[in-house]
Scaffold this motif. Structure first.
Motif, PDB file in Angstrom:
ATOM      1  N   ALA A   1      31.828  22.549  22.801  1.00  0.00           N
ATOM      2  CA  ALA A   1      31.394  21.260  21.980  1.00  0.00           C
ATOM      3  C   ALA A   1      30.039  21.120  22.019  1.00  0.00           C
ATOM      4  O   ALA A   1      29.336  20.550  20.840  1.00  0.00           O
ATOM      5  N   ALA A   2      29.045  21.993  22.374  1.00  0.00           N
ATOM      6  CA  ALA A   2      27.682  22.393  22.566  1.00  0.00           C
ATOM      7  C   ALA A   2      27.321  23.286  21.285  1.00  0.00           C
ATOM      8  O   ALA A   2      26.120  23.247  20.979  1.00  0.00           O
ATOM      9  N   SER A   3      28.360  24.022  20.830  1.00  0.00           N
ATOM     10  CA  SER A   3      27.963  24.826  19.845  1.00  0.00           C
ATOM     11  C   SER A   3      28.180  24.082  18.267  1.00  0.00           C
ATOM     12  O   SER A   3      29.075  23.505  18.182  1.00  0.00           O
ATOM     13  N   HIS A   4      27.326  24.647  17.346  1.00  0.00           N
ATOM     14  CA  HIS A   4      27.294  24.507  16.140  1.00  0.00           C
ATOM     15  C   HIS A   4      27.479  25.705  15.372  1.00  0.00           C
ATOM     16  O   HIS A   4      26.450  26.649  15.507  1.00  0.00           O
ATOM     17  N   VAL A   5      28.417  26.194  14.616  1.00  0.00           N
ATOM     18  CA  VAL A   5      28.610  27.465  13.762  1.00  0.00           C
ATOM     19  C   VAL A   5      28.029  27.141  12.349  1.00  0.00           C
ATOM     20  O   VAL A   5      28.703  26.160  11.625  1.00  0.00           O
ATOM     21  N   VAL A   6      27.106  27.959  11.816  1.00  0.00           N
ATOM     22  CA  VAL A   6      26.915  27.990  10.709  1.00  0.00           C
ATOM     23  C   VAL A   6      27.269  29.233   9.766  1.00  0.00           C
ATOM     24  O   VAL A   6      27.048  30.442  10.461  1.00  0.00           O
ATOM     25  N   VAL A   7      28.100  28.990   8.852  1.00  0.00           N
ATOM     26  CA  VAL A   7      28.626  30.261   8.164  1.00  0.00           C
ATOM     27  C   VAL A   7      27.534  30.692   7.079  1.00  0.00           C
ATOM     28  O   VAL A   7      27.006  29.672   6.277  1.00  0.00           O
ATOM     29  N   LEU A   8      26.950  31.696   7.227  1.00  0.00           N
ATOM     30  CA  LEU A   8      26.400  32.371   6.179  1.00  0.00           C
ATOM     31  C   LEU A   8      26.980  33.134   5.050  1.00  0.00           C
ATOM     32  O   LEU A   8      27.533  34.093   5.274  1.00  0.00           O
ATOM     33  N   LYS A   9      26.763  32.623   3.834  1.00  0.00           N
ATOM     34  CA  LYS A   9      27.558  33.339   2.639  1.00  0.00           C
ATOM     35  C   LYS A   9      26.978  34.750   2.229  1.00  0.00           C
ATOM     36  O   LYS A   9      27.524  35.431   1.783  1.00  0.00           O
ATOM     37  N   LYS A  10      25.719  34.863   2.679  1.00  0.00           N
ATOM     38  CA  LYS A  10      24.946  35.981   2.110  1.00  0.00           C
ATOM     39  C   LYS A  10      23.830  36.348   3.238  1.00  0.00           C
ATOM     40  O   LYS A  10      22.998  35.532   3.929  1.00  0.00           O
ATOM     41  N   ILE A  11      24.059  37.631   3.572  1.00  0.00           N
ATOM     42  CA  ILE A  11      23.007  38.435   4.573  1.00  0.00           C
ATOM     43  C   ILE A  11      22.118  39.093   3.884  1.00  0.00           C
ATOM     44  O   ILE A  11      22.660  39.991   3.153  1.00  0.00           O
ATOM     45  N   HIS A  12      20.996  38.934   4.067  1.00  0.00           N
ATOM     46  CA  HIS A  12      20.108  39.649   3.398  1.00  0.00           C
ATOM     47  C   HIS A  12      19.883  41.037   4.015  1.00  0.00           C
ATOM     48  O   HIS A  12      19.823  41.409   5.196  1.00  0.00           O
ATOM     49  N   ALA A  13      19.565  42.233   3.168  1.00  0.00           N
ATOM     50  CA  ALA A  13      19.491  43.664   3.660  1.00  0.00           C
ATOM     51  C   ALA A  13      18.401  43.734   4.686  1.00  0.00           C
ATOM     52  O   ALA A  13      17.330  43.017   4.498  1.00  0.00           O
ATOM     53  N   LEU A  14      18.626  44.564   5.628  1.00  0.00           N
ATOM     54  CA  LEU A  14      17.514  44.952   6.513  1.00  0.00           C
ATOM     55  C   LEU A  14      16.469  45.770   6.039  1.00  0.00           C
ATOM     56  O   LEU A  14      16.976  46.603   5.072  1.00  0.00           O
ATOM     57  N   ARG A  15      15.185  45.636   6.336  1.00  0.00           N
ATOM     58  CA  ARG A  15      14.179  46.527   5.894  1.00  0.00           C
ATOM     59  C   ARG A  15      14.463  47.871   6.461  1.00  0.00           C
ATOM     60  O   ARG A  15      14.885  48.164   7.598  1.00  0.00           O
TER      61      ARG A  15
END
Length: 128
Positions: free
Chosen positions: A13-27
């Motif tokens: 219950a202490a967690s909040h999950v955020v779904v990321l639709k797009k992950i940017h490329a690593l440098r």
């Protein structure tokens, strides 16, 4: 060992999950000697990702439900096992398979039991 207890993170219950639709490329011009490898499998085609998202969703921990990818309607553990058997879901580390399946089963059946108890408390007599 790193996986032990991870399920509690997504169910807590202490967690909040955020779904990321797009992950940017690593440098690629990083100074680090560490190599990064792009994972070619789509998010829901990876067992770890499927399990963590399913557990978070079962416990209503996803804060941006509108951003969720479409999860299959049939989410029982046997269906997941078949997807693994037919290589429809990938495993980054095959040694994680049993731990992840056990974790998934525990939460899947707990959610079914919760639905059944609620149904009975509401006066239901025939379970589908």
């Amino acid at each position: 060992e790193a996986l032990v207890g991870m399920d509690k993170l997504y169910a807590s219950a202490a967690s909040h999950v955020v779904v990321l639709k797009k992950i940017h490329a690593l440098r690629e011009d990083t100074d680090s000697n560490e190599a990064y490898t792009k994972i070619e499998h789509k998010y829901l085609k990876r067992l770890w990702c499927r399990v963590e998202l399913s557990v978070a969703q079962m416990f209503n921990r996803v804060v941006n439900e509108d951003q969720l990818p479409d999860l299959p309607k049939n989410r029982n553990p046997e269906a997941i096992q078949k997807m693994i058997d037919f290589a429809e879901i990938a495993l980054s580390s095959p040694s994680d398979k049993q731990h992840l399946l056990s974790m998934y089963k525990r939460y899947f059946y707990a959610s079914i039991m919760d639905e059944l108890i609620t149904y009975i408390r509401q006066g239901g007599t025939i379970w589908h």
